[in-house]
Design an enzyme around this catalytic site. Structure first.
Site, mmCIF file in Angstrom:
data_model
loop_
_atom_site.group_PDB
_atom_site.id
_atom_site.type_symbol
_atom_site.label_atom_id
_atom_site.label_comp_id
_atom_site.label_asym_id
_atom_site.label_seq_id
_atom_site.Cartn_x
_atom_site.Cartn_y
_atom_site.Cartn_z
ATOM 1 N N GLU A 1 -9.997 5.247 6.773
ATOM 2 C CA GLU A 1 -10.942 4.693 5.789
ATOM 3 C C GLU A 1 -10.492 3.330 5.267
ATOM 4 O O GLU A 1 -11.315 2.456 4.975
ATOM 5 C CB GLU A 1 -11.102 5.673 4.623
ATOM 6 C CG GLU A 1 -12.130 5.289 3.585
ATOM 7 C CD GLU A 1 -13.529 5.123 4.166
ATOM 8 O OE1 GLU A 1 -14.146 6.115 4.511
ATOM 9 O OE2 GLU A 1 -13.985 3.964 4.271
ATOM 10 N N GLU B 1 -1.864 -15.122 2.723
ATOM 11 C CA GLU B 1 -0.475 -15.174 3.195
ATOM 12 C C GLU B 1 -0.019 -16.631 3.261
ATOM 13 O O GLU B 1 -0.842 -17.546 3.248
ATOM 14 C CB GLU B 1 -0.399 -14.594 4.618
ATOM 15 C CG GLU B 1 -0.934 -13.201 4.779
ATOM 16 C CD GLU B 1 0.021 -12.150 4.234
ATOM 17 O OE1 GLU B 1 1.238 -12.422 4.172
ATOM 18 O OE2 GLU B 1 -0.465 -11.079 3.850
ATOM 19 N N VAL C 1 0.829 -1.207 0.000
ATOM 20 C CA VAL C 1 0.000 0.000 0.000
ATOM 21 C C VAL C 1 0.866 1.261 0.000
ATOM 22 O O VAL C 1 0.661 2.173 -0.804
ATOM 23 C CB VAL C 1 -0.965 0.012 1.214
ATOM 24 C CG1 VAL C 1 -1.884 1.224 1.151
ATOM 25 C CG2 VAL C 1 -1.796 -1.267 1.266
ATOM 26 N N LYS D 1 -12.128 -6.073 11.549
ATOM 27 C CA LYS D 1 -12.923 -5.112 10.774
ATOM 28 C C LYS D 1 -14.326 -4.974 11.383
ATOM 29 O O LYS D 1 -14.893 -3.879 11.429
ATOM 30 C CB LYS D 1 -12.995 -5.556 9.320
ATOM 31 C CG LYS D 1 -11.625 -5.484 8.631
ATOM 32 C CD LYS D 1 -11.600 -6.235 7.322
ATOM 33 C CE LYS D 1 -10.243 -6.201 6.659
ATOM 34 N NZ LYS D 1 -10.090 -7.139 5.546
HETATM 35 P P1 NDP Z 1 3.543 -4.569 3.686
HETATM 36 O O1 NDP Z 1 3.981 -5.678 4.571
HETATM 37 O O2 NDP Z 1 3.510 -4.801 2.221
HETATM 38 O O3 NDP Z 1 4.471 -3.286 3.943
HETATM 39 C C1 NDP Z 1 4.877 -2.889 5.225
HETATM 40 C C2 NDP Z 1 5.885 -1.768 5.076
HETATM 41 O O4 NDP Z 1 6.220 -1.306 6.364
HETATM 42 C C3 NDP Z 1 7.183 -2.183 4.390
HETATM 43 O O5 NDP Z 1 7.617 -1.164 3.522
HETATM 44 C C4 NDP Z 1 8.169 -2.338 5.560
HETATM 45 O O6 NDP Z 1 9.502 -1.995 5.235
HETATM 46 C C5 NDP Z 1 7.638 -1.298 6.521
HETATM 47 N N1 NDP Z 1 7.948 -1.627 7.906
HETATM 48 C C6 NDP Z 1 7.483 -2.679 8.625
HETATM 49 N N2 NDP Z 1 7.964 -2.618 9.886
HETATM 50 C C7 NDP Z 1 8.739 -1.525 9.942
HETATM 51 C C8 NDP Z 1 9.527 -0.918 10.970
HETATM 52 N N3 NDP Z 1 9.626 -1.466 12.179
HETATM 53 N N4 NDP Z 1 10.179 0.214 10.673
HETATM 54 C C9 NDP Z 1 10.124 0.776 9.449
HETATM 55 N N5 NDP Z 1 9.401 0.254 8.437
HETATM 56 C C10 NDP Z 1 8.732 -0.880 8.683
HETATM 57 O O7 NDP Z 1 2.120 -4.095 4.221
HETATM 58 P P2 NDP Z 1 0.877 -3.577 3.377
HETATM 59 O O8 NDP Z 1 1.291 -2.422 2.555
HETATM 60 O O9 NDP Z 1 0.207 -4.713 2.715
HETATM 61 O O10 NDP Z 1 -0.125 -3.110 4.549
HETATM 62 C C11 NDP Z 1 0.071 -1.888 5.216
HETATM 63 C C12 NDP Z 1 -1.151 -1.648 6.105
HETATM 64 O O11 NDP Z 1 -2.302 -1.549 5.279
HETATM 65 C C13 NDP Z 1 -1.445 -2.770 7.091
HETATM 66 O O12 NDP Z 1 -1.921 -2.231 8.301
HETATM 67 C C14 NDP Z 1 -2.542 -3.579 6.415
HETATM 68 O O13 NDP Z 1 -3.376 -4.261 7.306
HETATM 69 C C15 NDP Z 1 -3.295 -2.466 5.730
HETATM 70 N N6 NDP Z 1 -4.071 -2.903 4.569
HETATM 71 C C16 NDP Z 1 -3.454 -3.565 3.556
HETATM 72 C C17 NDP Z 1 -4.171 -3.976 2.457
HETATM 73 C C18 NDP Z 1 -3.529 -4.677 1.318
HETATM 74 O O14 NDP Z 1 -4.220 -4.996 0.348
HETATM 75 N N7 NDP Z 1 -2.226 -4.937 1.362
HETATM 76 C C19 NDP Z 1 -5.634 -3.711 2.371
HETATM 77 C C20 NDP Z 1 -6.168 -2.947 3.463
HETATM 78 C C21 NDP Z 1 -5.400 -2.578 4.533
HETATM 79 P P3 NDP Z 1 10.375 -2.888 4.217
HETATM 80 O O15 NDP Z 1 9.693 -2.736 2.889
HETATM 81 O O16 NDP Z 1 11.705 -2.276 4.221
HETATM 82 O O17 NDP Z 1 10.315 -4.279 4.752
HETATM 83 N N1 HSE Z 2 -6.238 -10.282 3.977
HETATM 84 C C1 HSE Z 2 -7.254 -9.308 3.745
HETATM 85 C C2 HSE Z 2 -8.321 -9.915 2.841
HETATM 86 C C3 HSE Z 2 -6.719 -8.082 3.039
HETATM 87 O O1 HSE Z 2 -8.173 -11.039 2.336
HETATM 88 O O2 HSE Z 2 -9.335 -9.281 2.638
HETATM 89 C C4 HSE Z 2 -6.751 -6.808 3.761
HETATM 90 O O3 HSE Z 2 -7.541 -6.698 4.849
#
Ligand code: NDP
Ligand code: HSE
Length: 445
Positions: free
Chosen positions: A130, A191, A17, A206
């Site tokens: 959101e 995952e 994201v 949620k």
């Molecule tokens: P990712 O695992 O893809 O990305 C996480 C990011 O956070 C990475 O860039 C990582 O760095 C960084 N990070 C993690 N821990 C640390 C730390 N301790 N210090 C600094 N940077 C850190 O997550 P997503 O983008 O998938 O999800 C982000 C949020 O959005 C979550 O809360 C998720 O629940 C929510 N979300 C995600 C959706 C989706 O479709 N993916 C949908 C709806 C909500 P690095 O890249 O260097 O490892």
């Molecule tokens: N793992 C979640 C899903 C994605 O399958 O809908 C973000 O909440």
């Protein structure tokens, strides 16, 4: 070009994201400035590893591992790290240093929401989230703002895309759970450890967020009844289809009417103005709008006293889709920051009691294998009647090569969960039931 005031935006996380948020902030900088009334200056992006490959082309000089320095002096902090720590600490630091915050972190809000909202209230900041429920679908703002003048009666949500993808393929292709789960993992929906999705934890987080907003009540995660989909098999899918239903993992957030039955074994008073929040696989009539939500899509069906039925539908996940919701929040945060004044806090004034699952009333479909002998049906019907479970429909088929086993599919009228589960236990011990094949709730009426 209008000479807008500059707002310093710190982004924490550049994963699925975050990388899309960073990219769109830069690509659409001029448009966003016009909409926000401020130039959104991305001052840095905190990550764990600045050299890790990214989904989007991000300026190397913006990447840092020093999130804390980034937060200091930011006007808006976007948290897209996921997990509880260090996300919680960073968000609290951001709030306490005067920033408005945007997060998509359902796990954090479902467990530490009150702490974060209280911290924001103390300093007059605002928390935007959101994307924390149902990804790209606008549902937080409708519940928080658009429906603030109404009374939400019930929400039924398909809020987990992975489980909807699995159940949909089991329904439409007759596929096995394990095979579809493996495909979901290959496609990146699920995952490597699918527990959070298939056991309903993600949907429960949620549900807690949606119910808190809808009912102006703090809903702790442990008050959400949760069941996953791992017990759903092909025969249950076939039986559901045969009866005109589809199985969906639902997040149900419901205001009780006070007219529900009370447990026969207790002298408890009826609950008036209480709520129930639960996640479980349920049978949904194929004519219901939620039945036509296919693939990894999400949908939230809201029933409100004055507005009637509303349905919100779309992508519940995905990097760029979720980034859309995050950026909407960033524009709102920027507008508020420019206008000044105190943030609108969370409304938890109602703080309604949350009833345990035993006090919920729904319809059920009970599937039993019984001895095909005289008097068996009478025993089953008598046990249901004694347990205050009223039969609405009954279908019997003969199974097995020796034709000595019958399968009974019993549809019930609305019954109290506690009565129903005690009755099913008595049926299982009655001597005439060979096997309780399944007990599923029917939702959607
Ligand atoms: P990712 O695992 O893809 O990305 C996480 C990011 O956070 C990475 O860039 C990582 O760095 C960084 N990070 C993690 N821990 C640390 C730390 N301790 N210090 C600094 N940077 C850190 O997550 P997503 O983008 O998938 O999800 C982000 C949020 O959005 C979550 O809360 C998720 O629940 C929510 N979300 C995600 C959706 C989706 O479709 N993916 C949908 C709806 C909500 P690095 O890249 O260097 O490892
Ligand atoms: N793992 C979640 C899903 C994605 O399958 O809908 C973000 O909440």
């Amino acid at each position: 070009m209008t000479d807008y005031r500059r707002l310093r935006v710190a982004l924490l996380g550049a994963g699925a994201v975050g990388s899309q948020v960073a990219s769109l902030l830069q690509q659409h900088a001029d448009e966003l400035a016009d909409r926000a009334g401020a130039r959104l200056e991305l001052v840095g992006i905190a990550v764990r590893d600045v050299d890790a490959p990214r989904d989007a082309d991000l300026p190397r000089e913006l990447l840092t591992t020093d999130a804390e320095s980034l937060i200091v002096g930011a006007d808006i902090v976007i948290e897209l790290l996921g997990g509880i720590e260090p996300a919680r600490t960073y968000l609290l630091q951001a709030i306490n240093s005067g920033a408005d915050v945007v997060t998509a972190n359902k796990a954090l809000l479902a467990t530490h929401g009150p702490e974060i909202f209280d911290a924001a209230d103390q300093v007059g900041a605002e928390v935007y989230y959101e994307a924390a429920a149902a990804g790209a679908i606008p549902i937080i703002r409708p519940l928080r703002d658009s429906l603030a003048g109404d009374r939400v009666q019930r929400i039924m949500g398909i809020v987990n895309g992975t489980t909807n993808y699995i159940l949909d393929r089991m329904d439409t292709e007759g596929a096995d759970f394990a095979d579809v789960l493996a495909d979901a993992q290959r496609l990146g929906y699920a995952e490597a450890d699918p527990t959070a999705d298939v056991e309903g934890y993600d949907a429960a987080q949620k549900a807690a967020i949606l119910a808190s907003l809808a009912f102006h009540t703090t809903v702790p995660l442990d008050a959400v009844h949760r069941e996953g989909i791992t017990a759903i098999d092909k025969s249950m899918m076939d039986a559901a289809r045969h009866a005109g239903y589809v199985i969906k993992l639902l997040a149900v957030c419901e205001r009780l009417t006070g007219d529900e039955p009370r447990p026969s074994s207790s002298g408890e008073a009826a609950y008036r103005d209480a709520i129930s929040v639960r996640v479980y696989p349920a049978l949904v009539d194929r004519a219901h709008p939620l039945a036509s939500v296919h693939g990894a899509n999400n949908a939230v069906f809201v029933q409100a006293e004055a507005a009637g039925n509303l349905m919100f539908y779309g992508a519940g996940a995905g990097g760029v889709q979720t980034a859309s919701a995050v950026l909407g929040d960033v524009v709102s945060a920027a507008r508020r920051h420019i206008a000044g004044g105190v943030g609108v806090g969370e409304s938890t004034l109602a703080n309604l009691p949350i009833v345990p699952i035993g006090r919920v009333t729904t319809r059920y479909q009970i599937t039993l294998e019984v001895d095909d002998e005289p008097g068996v049906l009478a025993t089953v019907a008598g046990t249901l009647s004694d347990g205050r479970v009223s039969i609405a429909s009954l279908e019997q088929t003969v199974v097995g090569e020796d034709a000595r086993t019958a399968r009974l599919v019993i549809g019930t009228h609305k019954a109290l969960e506690q009565d129903l589960s005690e009755t099913v236990d008595r049926l299982a011990a009655s001597g005439v039931v060979e096997r309780v094949v399944s007990v599923l709730r029917v939702e959607g009426d």
